[in-house]
Design a protein around this motif. Structure first.
Motif, PDB file in Angstrom:
ATOM      1  N   LYS A  91      -0.362  -7.186  -0.559  1.00  0.00           N
ATOM      2  CA  LYS A  91       0.520  -6.394   0.290  1.00  0.00           C
ATOM      3  C   LYS A  91      -0.235  -5.190   0.840  1.00  0.00           C
ATOM      4  O   LYS A  91      -1.382  -4.918   0.487  1.00  0.00           O
ATOM      5  CB  LYS A  91       1.727  -5.924  -0.513  1.00  0.00           C
ATOM      6  N   THR A  92       0.427  -4.488   1.732  1.00  0.00           N
ATOM      7  CA  THR A  92      -0.069  -3.214   2.217  1.00  0.00           C
ATOM      8  C   THR A  92       1.046  -2.201   2.015  1.00  0.00           C
ATOM      9  O   THR A  92       2.048  -2.494   1.358  1.00  0.00           O
ATOM     10  CB  THR A  92      -0.506  -3.305   3.687  1.00  0.00           C
ATOM     11  N   ASP A  93       0.886  -1.007   2.572  1.00  0.00           N
ATOM     12  CA  ASP A  93       1.841   0.054   2.278  1.00  0.00           C
ATOM     13  C   ASP A  93       3.272  -0.308   2.667  1.00  0.00           C
ATOM     14  O   ASP A  93       4.222   0.132   2.045  1.00  0.00           O
ATOM     15  CB  ASP A  93       1.435   1.345   3.011  1.00  0.00           C
ATOM     16  N   ASN A  94       3.451  -1.089   3.721  1.00  0.00           N
ATOM     17  CA  ASN A  94       4.808  -1.371   4.202  1.00  0.00           C
ATOM     18  C   ASN A  94       5.044  -2.846   4.525  1.00  0.00           C
ATOM     19  O   ASN A  94       5.947  -3.172   5.283  1.00  0.00           O
ATOM     20  CB  ASN A  94       5.101  -0.530   5.451  1.00  0.00           C
ATOM     21  N   SER A 137       8.655  -8.275   4.983  1.00  0.00           N
ATOM     22  CA  SER A 137       7.892  -9.230   4.194  1.00  0.00           C
ATOM     23  C   SER A 137       7.614 -10.485   5.007  1.00  0.00           C
ATOM     24  O   SER A 137       8.377 -10.854   5.897  1.00  0.00           O
ATOM     25  CB  SER A 137       8.671  -9.605   2.922  1.00  0.00           C
ATOM     26  N   LEU A 138       6.505 -11.137   4.687  1.00  0.00           N
ATOM     27  CA  LEU A 138       6.169 -12.440   5.250  1.00  0.00           C
ATOM     28  C   LEU A 138       6.191 -13.519   4.170  1.00  0.00           C
ATOM     29  O   LEU A 138       5.712 -14.621   4.383  1.00  0.00           O
ATOM     30  CB  LEU A 138       4.801 -12.382   5.925  1.00  0.00           C
ATOM     31  N   ASP A 139       6.728 -13.171   3.002  1.00  0.00           N
ATOM     32  CA  ASP A 139       6.808 -14.124   1.894  1.00  0.00           C
ATOM     33  C   ASP A 139       8.020 -13.779   1.041  1.00  0.00           C
ATOM     34  O   ASP A 139       7.911 -13.077   0.047  1.00  0.00           O
ATOM     35  CB  ASP A 139       5.534 -14.097   1.060  1.00  0.00           C
ATOM     36  N   GLY A 140       9.192 -14.253   1.441  1.00  0.00           N
ATOM     37  CA  GLY A 140      10.408 -13.981   0.698  1.00  0.00           C
ATOM     38  C   GLY A 140      11.044 -12.667   1.116  1.00  0.00           C
ATOM     39  O   GLY A 140      10.738 -12.095   2.157  1.00  0.00           O
ATOM     40  N   VAL A 141      11.939 -12.145   0.278  1.00  0.00           N
ATOM     41  CA  VAL A 141      12.685 -10.929   0.607  1.00  0.00           C
ATOM     42  C   VAL A 141      12.218  -9.750  -0.251  1.00  0.00           C
ATOM     43  O   VAL A 141      12.974  -8.858  -0.591  1.00  0.00           O
ATOM     44  CB  VAL A 141      14.203 -11.136   0.403  1.00  0.00           C
ATOM     45  N   PHE A 142      10.943  -9.749  -0.584  1.00  0.00           N
ATOM     46  CA  PHE A 142      10.409  -8.723  -1.462  1.00  0.00           C
ATOM     47  C   PHE A 142       9.789  -7.606  -0.624  1.00  0.00           C
ATOM     48  O   PHE A 142       8.866  -7.831   0.148  1.00  0.00           O
ATOM     49  CB  PHE A 142       9.360  -9.331  -2.399  1.00  0.00           C
ATOM     50  N   SER A 143      10.316  -6.400  -0.782  1.00  0.00           N
ATOM     51  CA  SER A 143       9.849  -5.283   0.024  1.00  0.00           C
ATOM     52  C   SER A 143       8.665  -4.601  -0.651  1.00  0.00           C
ATOM     53  O   SER A 143       8.367  -4.822  -1.815  1.00  0.00           O
ATOM     54  CB  SER A 143      10.977  -4.275   0.239  1.00  0.00           C
ATOM     55  N   SER A 144       7.986  -3.767   0.118  1.00  0.00           N
ATOM     56  CA  SER A 144       6.816  -3.042  -0.363  1.00  0.00           C
ATOM     57  C   SER A 144       7.068  -1.561  -0.193  1.00  0.00           C
ATOM     58  O   SER A 144       7.522  -1.106   0.846  1.00  0.00           O
ATOM     59  CB  SER A 144       5.581  -3.452   0.443  1.00  0.00           C
ATOM     60  N   ARG A 145       6.773  -0.769  -1.246  1.00  0.00           N
ATOM     61  CA  ARG A 145       6.990   0.665  -1.182  1.00  0.00           C
ATOM     62  C   ARG A 145       5.720   1.391  -1.543  1.00  0.00           C
ATOM     63  O   ARG A 145       4.986   0.990  -2.437  1.00  0.00           O
ATOM     64  CB  ARG A 145       8.118   1.088  -2.124  1.00  0.00           C
ATOM     65  N   THR A 146       5.443   2.494  -0.856  1.00  0.00           N
ATOM     66  CA  THR A 146       4.221   3.256  -1.068  1.00  0.00           C
ATOM     67  C   THR A 146       4.309   4.067  -2.341  1.00  0.00           C
ATOM     68  O   THR A 146       5.304   4.720  -2.622  1.00  0.00           O
ATOM     69  CB  THR A 146       3.979   4.198   0.129  1.00  0.00           C
ATOM     70  N   ASN A 147       3.228   4.067  -3.120  1.00  0.00           N
ATOM     71  CA  ASN A 147       3.161   4.858  -4.346  1.00  0.00           C
ATOM     72  C   ASN A 147       1.712   5.206  -4.613  1.00  0.00           C
ATOM     73  O   ASN A 147       0.963   4.447  -5.199  1.00  0.00           O
ATOM     74  CB  ASN A 147       3.755   4.082  -5.526  1.00  0.00           C
ATOM     75  N   SER A 148       1.301   6.381  -4.142  1.00  0.00           N
ATOM     76  CA  SER A 148      -0.067   6.858  -4.326  1.00  0.00           C
ATOM     77  C   SER A 148      -1.083   5.866  -3.778  1.00  0.00           C
ATOM     78  O   SER A 148      -2.053   5.503  -4.439  1.00  0.00           O
ATOM     79  CB  SER A 148      -0.333   7.120  -5.818  1.00  0.00           C
ATOM     80  N   GLY A 149      -0.833   5.415  -2.577  1.00  0.00           N
ATOM     81  CA  GLY A 149      -1.770   4.504  -1.919  1.00  0.00           C
ATOM     82  C   GLY A 149      -1.593   3.069  -2.311  1.00  0.00           C
ATOM     83  O   GLY A 149      -2.222   2.190  -1.767  1.00  0.00           O
ATOM     84  N   GLY A 150      -0.723   2.770  -3.259  1.00  0.00           N
ATOM     85  CA  GLY A 150      -0.490   1.394  -3.662  1.00  0.00           C
ATOM     86  C   GLY A 150       0.984   1.124  -3.723  1.00  0.00           C
ATOM     87  O   GLY A 150       1.809   1.834  -3.182  1.00  0.00           O
ATOM     88  N   VAL A 151       1.354   0.087  -4.449  1.00  0.00           N
ATOM     89  CA  VAL A 151       2.755  -0.294  -4.569  1.00  0.00           C
ATOM     90  C   VAL A 151       3.082  -0.425  -6.031  1.00  0.00           C
ATOM     91  O   VAL A 151       2.382  -1.091  -6.785  1.00  0.00           O
ATOM     92  CB  VAL A 151       3.029  -1.639  -3.862  1.00  0.00           C
ATOM     93  N   SER A 152       4.160   0.219  -6.456  1.00  0.00           N
ATOM     94  CA  SER A 152       4.592   0.135  -7.837  1.00  0.00           C
ATOM     95  C   SER A 152       5.661  -0.919  -7.971  1.00  0.00           C
ATOM     96  O   SER A 152       6.764  -0.771  -7.457  1.00  0.00           O
ATOM     97  CB  SER A 152       5.132   1.498  -8.312  1.00  0.00           C
TER      98      SER A 152
END
Length: 851
Positions: free
Chosen positions: A131-134, A399-414
């Protein structure tokens, strides 16, 4: 290859120089950002196309991890010769590649995965997210097959000065990657608008989306490698083994140098001339081939919308304005009468067209692209396609793979943070629902209502409870413009108040009754601004009504399909149990074939209605749930018609979930309607999908003969339509019982194919009956044979597809035989019945015969 308009030699030379100069400029694209990494490799890797991928030591500055775990192998399978698959980098914990972006905008992200052998890590067991930040690219991805490589390509809009690519292993697992490309792409690759296929319209704002390239096809030609593409893309041949692309009759190719790019249109950056210099077309053998479409099928992921780009270049015509053809996507018209000459003003000039296919219009995980002859006059019916691209669009979760979102957390995703946030939303929604229920109960108690007596919980609240976790606290707007505390994600639609529905039906006036059944009555109602609805009011004192309501709401909250009824809302007050559907203007199918004063349907209309109903049942059996759904009450009163005579299957009160994989049937009490009931199911009480197939066979004969399934007023041998029709068919005189209003308009080939489908449905044993998919195929064939026969008739014979003379009949028979001989490539199930959330549905249910 020439055109109609001739130019002086000097002008042609000047035009050629200008075109060549512009093409050369367009072909020169130097990416501002060009990161190529051979992960795990100790040295640089130079590919056949001349690009150099940096070694892992040279790329470590982009990577935030202290781990240096590599896998290497020189013995990759012969069909995976790409050098990038020979090494891999492994991550035990979340790791991030961070690239500086010198020019924000569109970028290609290409990822290479191959599970190499490692003494301590079994790469086939790795499970991780990329993933990326968003944006989520891959969620819980795993390369489970030891001999299979995985290439993932994305087109991402980067708006910041850096780009972080995060590899996040599942707990107690790890991640790996073999190669990475992060390269600038021309912004012109993504349009801002495109044609929407279903419902028809224009889709604006495409440039706001990110994409995954699922299919990029060079139609009619060989694979185009990155070496021969202006943007290092790979175009697979449509003859490639793992793709399901039925071919046309003829492949055409010309010298790529003859392709001339237009000014202000397609450029080599859109597609190289190798793509436009080959095509699939129809064979130049005359009108006998005009009855089919060239068809390509591609597997896609359900639940996403898609950008579909079709590439055209007329390399088959010898003069302008001699090629007209239609373009279809999932059976729906994309372009009617496409005339490339009017768009490009010359032959061998590239042209491309973009379409958007909404997620709701895709069923069974397939996108089907077809091109076929137009109704416009052409010297020889023909159609072509040169190239094809299918790109998945990001969903609402980013998302491009399911309904899983991505959230920013210090440059990564938690991952933990995302779970906690989702849990918090669910808990808050449940608390809100509990508060609403408490307030309603308090209000009703104040009115003297005892919730323990005849409570509506006996039928509705247990069903609602299963959706609690998906409720939202905000208001949502339904398709017809109403606000609701409940999110449409529940699938239950808008909650109506009893007063609203009472006013809509004028206090449930008997004059508003349009149907009666074991559940109660169906009323037509009219609310705000003249919106008409079908309102099914159940009888809470009827055990049959309660059970059927529960079954119907459980199914309709999950099912969405163009050819199935869909739920608009419900009323859950006091002892009432009411379901609300959109009113279907043309009511039950039965009213249009006999027993009313409505105009008689034409044979073509009856075929299209049969096909629509078959699509709905086919979806129930194969796509409605993992085990399939058996309707159990298929009949002409449960097939409803909208204002455009589109057929939709209704009334799921008796439906059952189909048998599991280790079962052959469902043992259950016999239910259904006499005259349509499967005799094997009646004898053995063993229900399968083939019971629906039998009932549908009766429906087909009912449509053909325009009479009820059972008619006690007739002589004994004619009472049961199925038995009578089969007896006539065995004697070869089925025409004797065809509806007199249409008998003269049916061509023999169409009638034979239709009756063949109905006859197979009525086989005594279920194992001998076809699937609904096979029935659908035969009905589609019958329609194509009918259309072909009409096209072969002269104008004065349009109303009668039988030739007026024996000579004409003989010639027509030969033509139909030729069409039959091409059925392997020309007759394909034209299933345009994609899933449609909130599609127009329902109307009258005039089922006076009960169950």
């Amino acid at each position: 290859m020439g055109g109609i308009h001739k130019l002086p030699a000097s002008s042609l030379a000047l035009l050629f120089i200008i075109s060549y100069f512009l093409s050369t400029i367009n072909a020169r694209f130097t990416p501002s950002d060009n990161y190529l990494i051979d992960c795990g490799s100790p040295q640089n890797t130079i590919l056949d196309d001349g690009r150099t991928f940096k070694s892992d030591p040279q790329s470590v500055s982009f990577l935030s991890t202290d781990e240096n775990i590599f896998a290497t192998s020189d013995s990759i399978p012969e069909n995976e010769k790409l050098h990038l698959y020979r090494t891999a980098r492994i991550f035990d914990s979340e790791s991030v590649y961070k690239f500086l972006v010198f020019q924000p905008g569109r970028h290609f992200l290409r990822l290479y995965f191959y599970p190499l052998h490692h003494p301590s890590y079994n790469l086939t067991t790795a499970v991780f997210t990329v993933k990326t930040d968003n944006l989520v690219f891959l969620h819980d991805f795993s390369a489970r097959e030891k001999t299979a490589s995985h290439f993932k390509e994305y087109l991402v809009n980067v708006t910041s000065d850096d780009f972080s690519l995060v590899f996040s292993p599942l707990k107690k697992s790890f991640a790996f990657v073999n190669g990475i490309e992060f390269v600038s792409a021309p912004d012109e690759l993504v349009p801002n608008s495109a044609t929407v296929v279903s419902p028809p319209g224009v889709f604006n704002g495409i440039s706001d989306y990110d994409f995954q390239v699922l299919h990029r096809i060079n139609v009619g030609g060989p694979m185009v490698s990155p070496k021969n593409d202006t943007l290092s893309r790979t175009w697979m041949s449509d003859s490639h083994g793992y793709m399901m692309f039925p071919k046309g009759d003829k492949l055409v190719s010309v010298d790529p140098s003859t392709i001339t790019y237009p000014v202000g249109g397609a450029t080599p950056l859109i597609a190289p001339n190798q793509v436009y210099s080959s095509a699939a077309s129809m064979e130049d053998s005359g009108v006998s081939n005009s009855n089919f479409n060239l068809t390509w099928e591609m597997k896609v992921d359900s639940g996403f919308s898609y950008l579909i780009r079709l590439h055209f270049c007329d390399i088959v015509s010898t003069s302008l304005n001699s090629l007209y053809f239609n373009v279809y996507v999932n059976g729906m018209i994309g372009v009617s009468g496409l005339d490339l000459a009017s768009l490009t003003s010359n032959l061998a000039v590239p042209y491309y067209n973009d379409f958007v296919m909404n997620a709701s219009a895709i069923s069974n995980g397939l996108i089907r692209v077809q091109v076929g002859p137009s109704d416009l006059e052409s010297p020889i019916p023909n159609a072509i396609l040169n190239g094809l691209e299918i790109m998945k669009m990001t969903n609402s979760a980013g998302s491009l793979d399911g309904v899983f979102s991505s959230r920013t957390n210090s440059g990564g995703v938690s991952h933990t943070t995302t779970i906690l946030e989702a849990t918090g939303v669910a808990v808050g929604a449940i608390a809100l629902l509990a508060l609403i229920i408490t307030l309603i109960r308090s209000k009703n108690k104040a009115k003297g209502w005892n919730p323990d007596q005849n409570s509506s919980r006996s039928w509705f609240l247990p069903i609602n409870a299963s959706y609690c976790s998906t409720l939202l606290s905000g208001k949502s707007k339904s398709k017809i413009g109403y606000s609701s505390v409940f999110s449409t994600m529940t699938g239950l639609g808008r909650p109506f108040t009893f007063n609203e529905l009472r006013d809509a039906t004028k206090n449930f006036d008997e004059s508003a009754v349009i149907g009666v059944g074991g559940f109660g009555k169906v009323y037509i109602g009219e609310i705000e601004q003249g919106t008409k609805l079908a309102i099914k009011r159940g009888n809470p004192r009827s055990s049959q009504g309660i059970n059927e309501f529960q079954t119907e709401i459980q199914l309709l909250s999950k099912l969405r399909h163009r050819h199935l009824v869909s739920l608009i809302g419900y009323c859950d007050e006091n002892t009432e149990m009411i379901l609300v559907y959109e009113y279907m203007a043309n009511g039950p199918l039965r009213d249009h074939i006999y027993g009313s004063t409505l105009p008689s349907l034409t044979w073509r209309q009856r075929l299209e209605i049969s096909i629509g109903a078959a699509r709905g049942l086919h979806y129930l059996h194969t796509g409605g749930s993992s085990q399939g759904i058996i309707h159990r009450d298929v009949k002409t009163t449960n097939i409803l018609l909208d204002e455009n005579l589109v057929a939709k299957v209704s009334d799921f009160g008796l439906s059952k979930t189909g048998p599991s994989l280790d079962q052959t049937h469902v043992s259950t009490a016999v239910k259904g309607s006499f005259g349509y009931l499967d005799p094997e199911y009646f004898r053995r009480q063993q229900l399968t999908e083939k019971s629906d197939v039998y009932s549908f066979g009766v429906v087909l004969f009912e449509i053909l003969c325009a009479r009820p399934a059972l008619d006690p007023s007739l002589p004994r041998e004619q009472v049961n339509l199925a038995e009578w029709a089969m007896a006539k068919q065995r004697k070869g005189v089925i025409e004797m019982i065809v509806d007199p209003k249409i008998v003269k308009s049916i061509c023999s080939g169409s009638l034979l194919k239709y009756v063949e489908a109905a006859e197979k449905c009525l086989a005594e044993y279920g194992v001998d009956r076809p699937s609904m998919g096979d029935v659908l195929w035969n009905l589609e064939f019958a329609l194509q044979l009918q259309d072909a026969s009409l096209q072969l008739d002269s104008p004065e014979e349009d109303d009668n597809c039988h030739a007026k003379t024996k000579t004409d009949a003989s010639e027509k028979s030969k033509k139909v035989d030729e069409i039959n001989n091409h059925s392997d490539v020309s007759v394909l199930i034209n299933d345009d019945s994609g899933v449609v959330v909130g599609s127009p549905l329902f109307s009258k249910i005039e089922d006076f015969e009960g169950r």
